[in-house]
Design a protein around this motif. Structure first.
Motif, PDB file in Angstrom:
ATOM      1  N   MET A   1       0.831  -1.208   0.000  1.00 44.79           N
ATOM      2  CA  MET A   1       0.000   0.000   0.000  1.00 44.79           C
ATOM      3  C   MET A   1       0.861   1.252   0.000  1.00 44.79           C
ATOM      4  SD  MET A   1      -3.073   1.217  -0.026  1.00 44.79           S
ATOM      5  CE  MET A   1      -4.066  -0.202   0.440  1.00 44.79           C
ATOM      6  N   THR A   2       1.919   1.226   0.845  1.00 44.56           N
ATOM      7  CA  THR A   2       2.808   2.391   0.897  1.00 44.56           C
ATOM      8  C   THR A   2       3.525   2.599  -0.431  1.00 44.56           C
ATOM      9  OG1 THR A   2       3.149   2.034   3.265  1.00 44.56           O
ATOM     10  CG2 THR A   2       4.744   3.439   2.102  1.00 44.56           C
ATOM     11  N   GLY A   3       3.955   1.483  -1.053  1.00 46.40           N
ATOM     12  CA  GLY A   3       4.637   1.593  -2.336  1.00 46.40           C
ATOM     13  C   GLY A   3       3.732   2.146  -3.415  1.00 46.40           C
ATOM     14  N   ARG A   4       2.466   1.754  -3.441  1.00 49.10           N
ATOM     15  CA  ARG A   4       1.524   2.249  -4.445  1.00 49.10           C
ATOM     16  C   ARG A   4       1.249   3.739  -4.224  1.00 49.10           C
ATOM     17  NH1 ARG A   4      -1.514   0.384  -8.351  1.00 49.10           N
ATOM     18  NH2 ARG A   4      -3.527   1.349  -8.845  1.00 49.10           N
ATOM     19  N   PHE A   5       1.154   4.132  -2.956  1.00 45.53           N
ATOM     20  CA  PHE A   5       0.927   5.547  -2.655  1.00 45.53           C
ATOM     21  C   PHE A   5       2.112   6.382  -3.126  1.00 45.53           C
ATOM     22  CE2 PHE A   5       1.435   9.165   0.279  1.00 45.53           C
ATOM     23  CZ  PHE A   5       0.247   9.829   0.040  1.00 45.53           C
ATOM     24  N   THR A   6       3.323   5.882  -2.858  1.00 46.27           N
ATOM     25  CA  THR A   6       4.524   6.590  -3.298  1.00 46.27           C
ATOM     26  C   THR A   6       4.587   6.675  -4.818  1.00 46.27           C
ATOM     27  OG1 THR A   6       5.707   5.779  -1.348  1.00 46.27           O
ATOM     28  CG2 THR A   6       7.037   6.648  -3.159  1.00 46.27           C
ATOM     29  N   SER A   7       4.209   5.595  -5.490  1.00 44.98           N
ATOM     30  CA  SER A   7       4.193   5.599  -6.954  1.00 44.98           C
ATOM     31  C   SER A   7       3.151   6.593  -7.483  1.00 44.98           C
ATOM     32  CB  SER A   7       3.889   4.193  -7.481  1.00 44.98           C
ATOM     33  OG  SER A   7       4.879   3.273  -7.067  1.00 44.98           O
ATOM     34  N   GLY A   8       2.007   6.683  -6.779  1.00 44.29           N
ATOM     35  CA  GLY A   8       0.991   7.651  -7.175  1.00 44.29           C
ATOM     36  C   GLY A   8       1.491   9.077  -7.067  1.00 44.29           C
ATOM     37  N   LEU A   9       2.216   9.363  -6.004  1.00 49.12           N
ATOM     38  CA  LEU A   9       2.801  10.693  -5.863  1.00 49.12           C
ATOM     39  C   LEU A   9       3.820  10.959  -6.972  1.00 49.12           C
ATOM     40  CD1 LEU A   9       3.378  10.971  -1.997  1.00 49.12           C
ATOM     41  CD2 LEU A   9       1.555  12.007  -3.374  1.00 49.12           C
ATOM     42  N   ALA A  10       4.551   9.923  -7.370  1.00 50.72           N
ATOM     43  CA  ALA A  10       5.521  10.076  -8.458  1.00 50.72           C
ATOM     44  C   ALA A  10       4.811  10.400  -9.770  1.00 50.72           C
ATOM     45  CB  ALA A  10       6.359   8.813  -8.600  1.00 50.72           C
ATOM     46  N   VAL A  11       3.655   9.752 -10.000  1.00 46.04           N
ATOM     47  CA  VAL A  11       2.876  10.035 -11.211  1.00 46.04           C
ATOM     48  C   VAL A  11       2.377  11.474 -11.191  1.00 46.04           C
ATOM     49  CG1 VAL A  11       0.761   9.465 -12.466  1.00 46.04           C
ATOM     50  CG2 VAL A  11       2.214   7.644 -11.574  1.00 46.04           C
ATOM     51  N   LEU A  12       1.881  11.919 -10.037  1.00 43.35           N
ATOM     52  CA  LEU A  12       1.436  13.311  -9.908  1.00 43.35           C
ATOM     53  C   LEU A  12       2.586  14.278 -10.188  1.00 43.35           C
ATOM     54  CD1 LEU A  12      -0.823  13.204  -6.721  1.00 43.35           C
ATOM     55  CD2 LEU A  12      -1.556  13.815  -9.025  1.00 43.35           C
ATOM     56  N   TYR A  13       3.735  13.990  -9.622  1.00 49.75           N
ATOM     57  CA  TYR A  13       4.895  14.866  -9.804  1.00 49.75           C
ATOM     58  C   TYR A  13       5.318  14.936 -11.270  1.00 49.75           C
ATOM     59  CZ  TYR A  13       9.759  16.362  -9.801  1.00 49.75           C
ATOM     60  OH  TYR A  13      10.940  16.999 -10.100  1.00 49.75           O
ATOM     61  N   GLU A  14       5.414  13.771 -11.931  1.00 50.06           N
ATOM     62  CA  GLU A  14       5.853  13.754 -13.323  1.00 50.06           C
ATOM     63  C   GLU A  14       4.830  14.438 -14.228  1.00 50.06           C
ATOM     64  OE1 GLU A  14       8.647  12.937 -14.825  1.00 50.06           O
ATOM     65  OE2 GLU A  14       9.529  12.572 -12.865  1.00 50.06           O
ATOM     66  N   SER A  15       3.547  14.225 -13.951  1.00 46.95           N
ATOM     67  CA  SER A  15       2.512  14.882 -14.746  1.00 46.95           C
ATOM     68  C   SER A  15       2.599  16.393 -14.588  1.00 46.95           C
ATOM     69  CB  SER A  15       1.130  14.385 -14.320  1.00 46.95           C
ATOM     70  OG  SER A  15       1.006  12.993 -14.509  1.00 46.95           O
ATOM     71  N   ALA A  16       2.793  16.851 -13.357  1.00 52.57           N
ATOM     72  CA  ALA A  16       2.919  18.286 -13.104  1.00 52.57           C
ATOM     73  C   ALA A  16       4.176  18.854 -13.759  1.00 52.57           C
ATOM     74  CB  ALA A  16       2.931  18.563 -11.602  1.00 52.57           C
ATOM     75  N   ARG A  17       5.275  18.113 -13.676  1.00 51.60           N
ATOM     76  CA  ARG A  17       6.537  18.593 -14.248  1.00 51.60           C
ATOM     77  C   ARG A  17       6.444  18.737 -15.765  1.00 51.60           C
ATOM     78  NH1 ARG A  17      10.861  16.687 -16.724  1.00 51.60           N
ATOM     79  NH2 ARG A  17      10.028  14.550 -16.708  1.00 51.60           N
ATOM     80  N   ILE A  18       5.876  17.723 -16.409  1.00 52.91           N
ATOM     81  CA  ILE A  18       5.736  17.759 -17.869  1.00 52.91           C
ATOM     82  C   ILE A  18       4.819  18.904 -18.281  1.00 52.91           C
ATOM     83  CG2 ILE A  18       4.820  16.499 -19.855  1.00 52.91           C
ATOM     84  CD1 ILE A  18       5.756  13.921 -18.483  1.00 52.91           C
ATOM     85  N   GLN A  19       3.742  19.091 -17.524  1.00 54.49           N
ATOM     86  CA  GLN A  19       2.818  20.178 -17.860  1.00 54.49           C
ATOM     87  C   GLN A  19       3.480  21.541 -17.698  1.00 54.49           C
ATOM     88  OE1 GLN A  19      -0.044  19.771 -19.220  1.00 54.49           O
ATOM     89  NE2 GLN A  19      -0.668  21.914 -19.263  1.00 54.49           N
ATOM     90  N   MET A  20       4.315  21.696 -16.674  1.00 52.07           N
ATOM     91  CA  MET A  20       5.008  22.965 -16.485  1.00 52.07           C
ATOM     92  C   MET A  20       5.974  23.247 -17.627  1.00 52.07           C
ATOM     93  SD  MET A  20       5.698  23.493 -12.394  1.00 52.07           S
ATOM     94  CE  MET A  20       6.234  21.844 -11.975  1.00 52.07           C
ATOM     95  N   VAL A  21       6.618  22.204 -18.141  1.00 53.08           N
ATOM     96  CA  VAL A  21       7.501  22.374 -19.301  1.00 53.08           C
ATOM     97  C   VAL A  21       6.701  22.826 -20.516  1.00 53.08           C
ATOM     98  CG1 VAL A  21       9.016  21.169 -20.923  1.00 53.08           C
ATOM     99  CG2 VAL A  21       9.205  20.728 -18.469  1.00 53.08           C
ATOM    100  N   MET A  22       5.524  22.233 -20.704  1.00 50.92           N
ATOM    101  CA  MET A  22       4.674  22.608 -21.833  1.00 50.92           C
ATOM    102  C   MET A  22       4.164  24.037 -21.691  1.00 50.92           C
ATOM    103  SD  MET A  22       2.486  19.091 -22.342  1.00 50.92           S
ATOM    104  CE  MET A  22       1.486  19.852 -23.621  1.00 50.92           C
ATOM    105  N   VAL A  23       3.757  24.391 -20.480  1.00 47.31           N
ATOM    106  CA  VAL A  23       3.253  25.747 -20.242  1.00 47.31           C
ATOM    107  C   VAL A  23       4.347  26.775 -20.463  1.00 47.31           C
ATOM    108  CG1 VAL A  23       2.407  27.307 -18.450  1.00 47.31           C
ATOM    109  CG2 VAL A  23       1.414  25.021 -18.678  1.00 47.31           C
ATOM    110  N   ARG A  24       5.539  26.459 -20.006  1.00 38.63           N
ATOM    111  CA  ARG A  24       6.659  27.393 -20.125  1.00 38.63           C
ATOM    112  C   ARG A  24       6.993  27.708 -21.574  1.00 38.63           C
ATOM    113  NH1 ARG A  24      12.008  25.012 -17.763  1.00 38.63           N
ATOM    114  NH2 ARG A  24      11.764  23.779 -19.665  1.00 38.63           N
ATOM    115  N   SER A  25       6.783  26.744 -22.464  1.00 40.72           N
ATOM    116  CA  SER A  25       7.141  26.939 -23.866  1.00 40.72           C
ATOM    117  C   SER A  25       6.059  27.651 -24.665  1.00 40.72           C
ATOM    118  CB  SER A  25       7.429  25.581 -24.521  1.00 40.72           C
ATOM    119  OG  SER A  25       6.273  24.741 -24.471  1.00 40.72           O
ATOM    120  N   GLY A  26       4.900  27.900 -24.059  1.00 36.05           N
ATOM    121  CA  GLY A  26       3.801  28.545 -24.774  1.00 36.05           C
ATOM    122  C   GLY A  26       3.739  30.033 -24.502  1.00 36.05           C
ATOM    123  N   PRO A  27       3.094  30.787 -25.408  1.00 35.68           N
ATOM    124  CA  PRO A  27       3.014  32.240 -25.243  1.00 35.68           C
ATOM    125  C   PRO A  27       1.971  32.687 -24.221  1.00 35.68           C
ATOM    126  CG  PRO A  27       1.870  31.575 -27.229  1.00 35.68           C
ATOM    127  CD  PRO A  27       2.487  30.340 -26.674  1.00 35.68           C
TER     128      PRO A  27
END
Length: 259
Positions: A1-27
């Motif tokens: 359960m703890t491992g799945r929760f940690t993996s879920g947080l990793a998915v949230l982090y990566e999704s947020a990071r990728i979105q910030m990269v996309m936002v940064r490149s837009g006008p």
């Protein structure tokens, strides 16, 4: 359960990071996070020598309104962009709930644009000779976190609405300025007609703004904070329900990879 929760947080982090990269490149981030709040702040902020508390109230109000605009234009179109780019189907069939990915992407948009707005607000304040007045920084930070959560919930709901309805983009554009005027962000609801004041009570950003202003003054408005949290949960649940409808309809029609 703890491992799945940690993996879920990793998915949230990566999704947020990728979105910030996309936002940064837009006008749009330059317009929404820089130009729009800067213009409003230069017009609305009092000059040096005025009330620092009133200047802080104005600063918070303008940034809250600008945050709403960023939700409509950036966070609101996340699912639509995923469909156009062909990544929506991969999210749906992945081992992780695509709702987690959507929340992460909304959080990325909110965090990046909010950071840009904060920098713009501080620079505009310095140019006008005013500085934020914060009596309780700790309680103020709590309000900032609630505001970010409210923005993420609203962004996820708008993103689903933009896809679920054929006229989603038009609905978002239609909501933009009415919320500016009637949402209690820029114009206090006491200045609105009595028959229209109920509208602002449905906007969590309005309650979050009221709490931030009270926390800055050193008198926390707990009622505003609780209402903001309650509305955030309501909109988050509504976004989840709409997201399921979006995915089910796309699967039935075979349109996951089409705009």
């Amino acid at each position: 359960m703890t491992g799945r929760f940690t993996s879920g947080l990793a998915v949230l982090y990566e999704s947020a990071r990728i979105q910030m990269v996309m936002v940064r490149s837009g006008p749009m981030v330059l317009l929404l996070g820089g130009v729009q709040p800067a213009v409003l702040l230069v017009i609305a902020l009092p000059s040096a020598g005025g009330s620092q508390l009133e200047a802080t109230r104005t600063l918070i109000s303008v940034l809250a309104a600008s945050l709403w605009a960023s939700l409509v234009w950036m966070a609101g179109g996340i699912i639509r962009r995923d469909i156009v780019q062909g990544t929506m189907s991969r999210n749906v069939v992945s081992v992780w709930n695509p709702w987690v990915v959507l929340i992460g992407k909304c959080a990325g948009s909110v965090l990046f644009t909010s950071g840009a707005m904060l920098v713009t607000g501080l620079l505009a304040g310095l140019l006008r000779g005013v500085r934020p007045h914060l009596v309780q920084p700790g309680w103020f930070l709590l309000g900032v976190l609630v505001t970010m959560a409210s923005a993420v919930a609203l962004g996820s709901l708008l993103s689903c609405l933009f896809v679920l309805s054929r006229h989603g983009l038009h609905i978002g554009n239609t909501l933009l300025y009415p919320v500016f005027i009637l949402g209690g962000l820029l114009i206090p609801d006491r200045m609105l007609p009595v028959a229209l004041r109920w509208i602002s009570r449905l906007i969590p950003l309005r309650w979050a703004k009221e709490y931030l202003v009270s926390a800055a003054a050193g008198s926390q408005d707990w009622r505003a904070l609780l209402v903001a949290c309650g509305l955030t949960l309501v909109y988050l649940f509504a976004g989840l329900v709409l997201f399921r409808k979006v995915v089910n309809r796309a699967r039935a029609l075979g349109t996951l990879d089409f705009s």
